[in-house]
Design a protein around this motif. Structure first.
Motif, PDB file in Angstrom:
ATOM      1  N   THR A 231       0.831  -1.203   0.000  1.00 24.77           N
ATOM      2  CA  THR A 231       0.000   0.000   0.000  1.00 24.77           C
ATOM      3  C   THR A 231       0.865   1.253   0.000  1.00 24.77           C
ATOM      4  O   THR A 231       1.810   1.354   0.792  1.00 24.77           O
ATOM      5  CB  THR A 231      -0.919  -0.001   1.241  1.00 24.77           C
ATOM      6  OG1 THR A 231      -1.680  -1.206   1.262  1.00 24.77           O
ATOM      7  CG2 THR A 231      -1.857   1.189   1.227  1.00 24.77           C
ATOM      8  N   THR A 232       0.537   2.217  -0.855  1.00 27.01           N
ATOM      9  CA  THR A 232       1.280   3.469  -0.903  1.00 27.01           C
ATOM     10  C   THR A 232       0.420   4.691  -0.590  1.00 27.01           C
ATOM     11  O   THR A 232       0.929   5.809  -0.542  1.00 27.01           O
ATOM     12  CB  THR A 232       1.915   3.682  -2.285  1.00 27.01           C
ATOM     13  OG1 THR A 232       0.927   3.445  -3.287  1.00 27.01           O
ATOM     14  CG2 THR A 232       3.082   2.752  -2.511  1.00 27.01           C
ATOM     15  N   SER A 233      -0.876   4.502  -0.388  1.00 19.80           N
ATOM     16  CA  SER A 233      -1.732   5.629  -0.029  1.00 19.80           C
ATOM     17  C   SER A 233      -2.990   5.089   0.633  1.00 19.80           C
ATOM     18  O   SER A 233      -3.477   4.009   0.260  1.00 19.80           O
ATOM     19  CB  SER A 233      -2.096   6.451  -1.276  1.00 19.80           C
ATOM     20  OG  SER A 233      -2.782   7.634  -0.926  1.00 19.80           O
ATOM     21  N   LEU A 234      -3.503   5.832   1.620  1.00 15.17           N
ATOM     22  CA  LEU A 234      -4.719   5.429   2.314  1.00 15.17           C
ATOM     23  C   LEU A 234      -5.430   6.691   2.775  1.00 15.17           C
ATOM     24  O   LEU A 234      -4.802   7.612   3.293  1.00 15.17           O
ATOM     25  CB  LEU A 234      -4.390   4.502   3.484  1.00 15.17           C
ATOM     26  CG  LEU A 234      -5.555   3.875   4.243  1.00 15.17           C
ATOM     27  CD1 LEU A 234      -5.169   2.480   4.774  1.00 15.17           C
ATOM     28  CD2 LEU A 234      -6.006   4.746   5.415  1.00 15.17           C
ATOM     29  N   ASN A 235      -6.740   6.727   2.581  1.00 12.68           N
ATOM     30  CA  ASN A 235      -7.512   7.912   2.923  1.00 12.68           C
ATOM     31  C   ASN A 235      -8.844   7.473   3.516  1.00 12.68           C
ATOM     32  O   ASN A 235      -9.312   6.354   3.279  1.00 12.68           O
ATOM     33  CB  ASN A 235      -7.731   8.772   1.680  1.00 12.68           C
ATOM     34  CG  ASN A 235      -7.956  10.234   2.004  1.00 12.68           C
ATOM     35  OD1 ASN A 235      -8.388  10.579   3.098  1.00 12.68           O
ATOM     36  ND2 ASN A 235      -7.685  11.111   1.047  1.00 12.68           N
ATOM     37  N   VAL A 236      -9.453   8.353   4.314  1.00  9.67           N
ATOM     38  CA  VAL A 236     -10.715   8.031   4.979  1.00  9.67           C
ATOM     39  C   VAL A 236     -11.755   9.101   4.671  1.00  9.67           C
ATOM     40  O   VAL A 236     -11.450  10.292   4.597  1.00  9.67           O
ATOM     41  CB  VAL A 236     -10.532   7.889   6.507  1.00  9.67           C
ATOM     42  CG1 VAL A 236      -9.662   6.687   6.842  1.00  9.67           C
ATOM     43  CG2 VAL A 236      -9.934   9.155   7.117  1.00  9.67           C
ATOM     44  N   ALA A 237     -12.996   8.656   4.507  1.00  9.02           N
ATOM     45  CA  ALA A 237     -14.127   9.548   4.262  1.00  9.02           C
ATOM     46  C   ALA A 237     -15.394   8.713   4.356  1.00  9.02           C
ATOM     47  O   ALA A 237     -15.349   7.477   4.301  1.00  9.02           O
ATOM     48  CB  ALA A 237     -14.031  10.221   2.892  1.00  9.02           C
ATOM     49  N   ASP A 238     -16.519   9.374   4.495  1.00  5.49           N
ATOM     50  CA  ASP A 238     -17.813   8.693   4.465  1.00  5.49           C
ATOM     51  C   ASP A 238     -18.238   8.577   3.007  1.00  5.49           C
ATOM     52  O   ASP A 238     -18.944   9.422   2.470  1.00  5.49           O
ATOM     53  CB  ASP A 238     -18.832   9.485   5.287  1.00  5.49           C
ATOM     54  CG  ASP A 238     -20.211   8.831   5.289  1.00  5.49           C
ATOM     55  OD1 ASP A 238     -20.342   7.704   4.774  1.00  5.49           O
ATOM     56  OD2 ASP A 238     -21.151   9.460   5.805  1.00  5.49           O
ATOM     57  N   VAL A 239     -17.806   7.508   2.358  1.00  8.54           N
ATOM     58  CA  VAL A 239     -17.988   7.373   0.915  1.00  8.54           C
ATOM     59  C   VAL A 239     -19.444   7.142   0.550  1.00  8.54           C
ATOM     60  O   VAL A 239     -19.933   7.664  -0.454  1.00  8.54           O
ATOM     61  CB  VAL A 239     -17.096   6.239   0.368  1.00  8.54           C
ATOM     62  CG1 VAL A 239     -17.392   5.962  -1.101  1.00  8.54           C
ATOM     63  CG2 VAL A 239     -15.621   6.604   0.537  1.00  8.54           C
TER      64      VAL A 239
END
Length: 634
Positions: free
Chosen positions: A191-199
């Motif tokens: 993994t090179t990127s991870l993001n959080v949101a209420d998709v």
């Protein structure tokens, strides 16, 4: 006669060449203009860490990758600002240092707070060995009990959730973070990127995981002599053979210090975006529907713009591409670009409905020279819902096209003027022997060979690929164009940087910056702007699922300033946008005219949307966004 004609033709050709040359020379500021435009800005550089014992400058890799381990070792530095102790300022740092593969929590220098012993986050009790290495850390209150948990993601294994069991005001300690698998059973992801949101608009945070090398590939295992899954990209411009990106929906259990229920919604990601070599994830509600749209910055191929049509429990993402006209190169059409998308940022100019989208690429002169992107809105937000892309690419006109081998990019207002500046990370591999000729050769070779590690040239310790570049500090002028003022401001260091994190470290209403560097010490830039206007820092929180007094960051909330006499400003709270840099979960606003009239919009824990108007005065405030639609300064 013929001779005279040839001379005249040659003269005309030379004149035309000269005219074209003049037209292609980039306009630049004079020395005095640099000085004047840089005057509002000043930073104090503070040491964030020092070289660890037995520090490395390369990684151990699989045998087939050994001859270009320098290339494989080019990522892994990450930085995050956060408020772990409930101090109301960005006084804590989560730092990923590839020199010893550590993930540590520490007091931010310049915060004015007491140091505490550095806390290392180790996934005790879970599978973890030398074939795994951390790449980034993202704070996210996934149990919604009021304290920040931390997701750490890796090469060599799926992410780990460190549950914070100590409460929102405790001094960080290793025993207060318990490690849990984010997916069961553990899988080999890179993994090179991870993001959080209420998709999906359900009211709970979801997790988008950007994977790079193929799933299962033991990239960092020096004993993987039998590795058959490891492949490099099968194209420099159209690669789709990476590890699969994952979308994980979460639902809090209602119990504090308990991991949420996680369900896999990855099949909702369009296939083209699923297998891209993703390096950056950006969330932003471009359509005004209350759910975030997604921009994926992808290496070796098309970036992906995903318009979000989701409803709670039902994720629907539509992949859009812009239309090309006769005057526009293919790569400058959104979704058609074959450049190396490494970072993404959103910034709103002059009260615009839609943000400009800035994307980092490789732009080192004469070296796979591409262009950064600055996608400027030229239509309406509703166009996106109709399947059209209301953006055109204008990086050259804005002065943002060229910067170096670029990574993270972030937008923020560093003099509280109401206008964003941009920080951009640059540099790849620092050494003394340039390897650009070899890289150019393989880049221009046959794509049918590219995915075989054996055809790659040597890249090792001591080699250099864009290793002596400085990070641009882009400042916007009155004409809307940008100039790099890093040198004039005194922050032009030859760092090989991967990420930035923004926050208000000392609580004075000014944005400060963590600079996360690869294979060298990282730094913190404390904002010393001499004559900055007052600022407003808002910590937007809502009631958490754990009940009681638990308040959780309202990720995805938006704030808009559009009152008469105030600079128009729009902010959306997506703190982990970009490459691997994660800013504090705050909304920062300029208040040069004093009290600010703002409109706040958010979703509560059930997914219901609310919007209200209020007035905030300069300073730092916690604002409770309640389930009944009210917003109260606490």
């Amino acid at each position: 006669m013929g001779s005279m004609y040839r001379i005249a033709t040659l003269a005309l050709a030379l004149a035309l060449m000269g005219a074209v040359g003049v037209m292609t020379i980039r306009p630049s500021l004079s020395e005095s203009e640099h000085t004047d435009r840089a005057a509002p800005f000043a930073f104090e550089a503070l040491d964030l860490n020092s070289e660890p014992d037995d520090a490395r400058s390369e990684r151990d890799v699989a045998p087939d990758l050994e001859h270009f381990r320098g290339w494989i070792s080019a990522v892994g530095a990450g930085g995050t600002l956060l408020d772990l102790r409930g101090l109301g300022k960005s006084a804590d740092v989560c730092l990923v240092d590839p020199r010893d593969d550590s993930v540590t929590l520490r007091n931010a220098p310049g915060s004015g707070e007491d140091d505490y012993p550095v806390v290392e986050l180790l996934p005790e009790g879970l599978p973890y060995d030398h074939t795994m290495a951390p790449m980034g850390c993202v704070p996210a209150d996934l149990d919604e009990d009021g304290d920040l948990d931390i997701i750490v993601y890796y090469w060599g294994r799926s992410p780990v959730l460190f549950m914070n069991t100590a409460g929102p005001e405790a001094v960080p300690a290793s025993e207060n973070f318990t490690a849990h698998e984010l997916v069961e059973p553990m899988q080999v992801w890179n993994t090179t990127s991870l993001n959080v949101a209420d998709v999906d608009g359900s009211g709970s945070l979801d997790i988008l995981v950007g994977n790079y090398f193929p799933d299962g590939a033991r990239v960092l295992d020096p004993d993987a002599h039998d590795e058959t899954r490891m492949q490099m990209q099968q194209s420099m411009g159209l690669a789709t053979n990476a590890g699969r990106n994952r979308l994980l929906l979460t639902e809090p259990t209602g119990e504090a210090d308990t991991p949420p229920v996680v369900s896999d919604a990855s099949t909702a990601i369009p296939e083209r975006a699923t297998t891209a070599w993703t390096l950056a994830i950006g969330f932003q509600d471009l359509t005004g529907t209350g759910v975030p749209d997604i921009y994926l910055g992808n290496d070796f191929g098309n970036d992906s713009l995903l318009v979000n049509h989701s409803t709670p429990g039902d994720v629907r993402l539509e992949l859009l591409k812009g239309d090309r006209d006769m005057a526009t190169p293919k790569s400058q059409v959104m979704g058609n670009g074959s450049f190396k998308g490494m970072g993404v940022a959103f910034t709103y100019a002059d009260g615009a409905e839609l943000p400009m989208i800035v994307v980092s690429n490789i732009t080192s002169p004469y070296a796979l020279h591409e262009s950064n992107f600055a996608f400027v809105p030229d239509g309406e937000a509703s166009d996106l819902l109709d399947g059209a892309v209301p953006y055109s690419e204008s990086s050259e006109q804005l002065g943002l096209a060229r910067s170096g081998w670029s990574w993270d990019v972030k937008a923020g207002d560093f003099d509280n003027s109401g206008t964003d500046e941009l920080f951009q990370a640059t540099g790849f591999l620092k050494g003394e022997t340039t390897r650009w000729p070899e890289l150019q050769e393989i880049a221009m070779g046959n794509d049918q060979l590219l995915h075989h590690p054996g055809v790659w040239p040597n890249f090792a310790e001591g080699d250099d690929i864009s290793g002596h570049e400085t990070n641009p500090f882009w400042v916007r002028g009155d004409d809307g164009s940008y100039a790099d003022l890093a040198e004039a401001v005194g922050i032009a260091e030859y760092d090989v940087t991967r990420a930035f994190a923004f926050g208000d470290v000392n609580g004075n209403g000014l944005l400060d910056v963590v600079v996360a560097n690869q294979w060298e010490d990282s730094r913190l830039l404390l904002n010393r702007a001499p004559d900055a206007a007052p600022g407003v820092v808002l910590r937007l929180v809502r009631p958490g699922a754990a009940g009681g007094d638990a308040l959780t960051p309202a990720i995805g909330a938006s704030v808009r300033v559009d009152g008469e006499g105030h600079p128009p400003q729009t902010r959306e709270l997506f703190h982990a946008n970009g490459h691997v840099g994660v800013s504090d979960s705050i909304v920062h606003l300029a208040a040069p005219s004093g009290d600010l009239p703002i409109t706040v919009s958010w979703r509560d824990g059930t997914g219901e949307r609310h919007s209200t108007e209020m007035v905030v005065e300069p300073g730092t405030h916690t604002v409770l966004l309640d389930d009944d639609g009210t917003a109260v300064v606490r």
